[in-house]
Design a protein around this motif. Structure first.
Motif: not given
Length: 148
Positions: A117-135
């Motif tokens: 959770e620090g500052e010197d990180v590699i961020k991975v962001m995955v745009k998930v497929k879900a139905f219905p598209m809600r959190k």
């Protein structure tokens, strides 16, 4: 779990070796993904104090490559990392259905993936497929993926 696309990003500070940072980033890209399936972008900018910084982003969009990435990412996660992600999942998924995981950049250079959770990180962001598209649907899909 299925995903629309994946984005991996990090910063290269002036004090860092660009090749080493790119090598750290490559820890997250499995060898079976073809080079043309990964769109790399390096943008030069300035930090808060005017210091030069490069922002590196790798994006994977083709569904076959995204599936390979997700399988690889899951194989990199330790049991502790999985527990941590599950414990903080509500904070790691946004309303648009994107899963965010940060990894220690120094460990990634050594070929290890350690959630950080620090500052010197590699961020991975995955745009998930879900139905219905809600959190809630996305959180459930991630839970099932990590438990499976």
């Amino acid at each position: 779990m299925q995903a629309h696309h994946v984005r991996i990003s990090t910063f290269i500070h002036a004090t860092e070796d660009e090749d080493k940072v790119l090598e750290a980033l490559s820890t997250f890209i499995p060898g079976e993904i073809d080079d043309e399936d990964v769109n790399f972008e390096v943008v030069s900018t300035e930090g808060y104090f005017g210091n030069p910084i490069k922002v590196v982003t790798a994006e994977i969009k083709r569904s076959k490559a995204v599936r390979a990435f997700l399988k690889h990412l899951k194989s990199l996660l330790t049991e502790d990392d999985v527990d941590y992600i599950l414990e903080h999942l509500d904070e790691k998924v946004d309303e648009d259905g994107t899963l965010y995981i940060r990894f220690d950049k120094q460990k990634a250079y050594l070929g290890e993936a350690e959630v950080a959770e620090g500052e010197d990180v590699i961020k991975v962001m995955v745009k998930v497929k879900a139905f219905p598209m809600r959190k809630e649907s996305v959180v459930k899909a991630v839970e099932e993926w990590l438990a499976g």
